[in-house]
Write a protein that holds these residues in place. Structure first.
Motif, mmCIF file in Angstrom:
data_model
loop_
_atom_site.group_PDB
_atom_site.id
_atom_site.type_symbol
_atom_site.label_atom_id
_atom_site.label_comp_id
_atom_site.label_asym_id
_atom_site.label_seq_id
_atom_site.Cartn_x
_atom_site.Cartn_y
_atom_site.Cartn_z
ATOM 1 N N SER A 37 6.749 13.731 -29.089
ATOM 2 C CA SER A 37 7.689 14.747 -28.640
ATOM 3 C C SER A 37 9.119 14.246 -28.758
ATOM 4 O O SER A 37 10.010 14.961 -29.230
ATOM 5 C CB SER A 37 7.369 15.150 -27.209
ATOM 6 N N ALA A 43 2.718 18.131 -26.274
ATOM 7 C CA ALA A 43 3.093 17.071 -25.333
ATOM 8 C C ALA A 43 3.212 17.646 -23.928
ATOM 9 O O ALA A 43 3.891 18.619 -23.682
ATOM 10 C CB ALA A 43 4.411 16.438 -25.749
ATOM 11 N N GLY A 44 2.521 17.037 -23.040
ATOM 12 C CA GLY A 44 2.561 17.485 -21.649
ATOM 13 C C GLY A 44 1.585 18.602 -21.341
ATOM 14 O O GLY A 44 1.411 18.959 -20.196
ATOM 15 N N GLU A 47 3.995 12.028 -25.688
ATOM 16 C CA GLU A 47 5.401 11.952 -25.271
ATOM 17 C C GLU A 47 6.258 11.281 -26.346
ATOM 18 O O GLU A 47 7.365 11.742 -26.632
ATOM 19 C CB GLU A 47 5.529 11.181 -23.958
ATOM 20 N N ALA A 84 -1.836 13.481 -22.140
ATOM 21 C CA ALA A 84 -0.743 12.530 -22.364
ATOM 22 C C ALA A 84 -0.940 11.709 -23.631
ATOM 23 O O ALA A 84 0.034 11.271 -24.240
ATOM 24 C CB ALA A 84 -0.602 11.598 -21.167
#
Length: 178
Positions: free
Chosen positions: A174, A21-22, A171, A146
């Motif tokens: 996550s 994530a990210g 996200e 993303a």
């Protein structure tokens, strides 16, 4: 394929996506050819002895989202419940193919075709080896990492493919993994 195997596959996928994530280096954009070839593979082997295929289409996933949304409304303050809704928001379908009980020549042919589809491993998120068993997780992502698209969990030794079609928010995974 047992529920335990499916659970292991999904848990590993959640962990991998949570870690990514990210990350802008999560995966590259998947060529449409890969998903087209995977669809053709599932279609071509679905009538073989020992091959079981379950497909949940857009309507089925929409109904599933509505059921989950209804149960989440009771626990609207629960952050995990909100994360689950974010996770499944853009899933358009799920295909599960279990070919563990297929004749050896069919299992070998399916594994060879999947190997050819993902030969460059450019969309490989994770490869897991556990006591001689292997599992691969493939997906594509947008340029920023993303969203993941078309998550494929593949275990050649168990003869199983789980294909989650659509976008999955990294996200949201996550948040759920925390």
């Amino acid at each position: 394929m047992t529920m335990k195997t499916i659970g292991k596959l999904f848990t590993l996928a959640v962990i991998v996506v949570g870690l990514l994530a990210g990350s802008e280096a999560a995966a590259s954009a998947a060529p449409a050819a890969q998903t087209d070839k995977l669809s053709a593979l599932v279609r071509s082997y679905s009538d073989c002895d020992g091959v079981d295929v379950v497909k949940v289409g857009n309507l089925g996933t929409s109904l599933l989202r509505n059921l989950i949304r209804a149960s989440v409304m009771e626990d609207i303050g629960d952050p995990d419940a909100r994360a689950v809704l974010g996770l499944i928001r853009d899933i358009k379908g799920i295909t599960i193919m279990d070919y563990e009980d297929a004749p050896k020549r069919v299992r070998d042919a399916i594994n060879a075709e999947i190997g050819a589809i993902y030969s460059k491993k450019e969309n490989l998120l994770m490869e897991v080896k556990d006591e001689g068993d292997k599992m691969y997780i493939f997906a594509a992502s947008d340029a920023k990492g993303a969203d993941l698209k078309d998550l494929v969990l593949y275990t050649p030794t168990d003869g199983a493919i789980i294909w989650i079609k659509g976008k999955i928010s990294a996200e949201a995974i996550s948040r759920l993994a925390r």
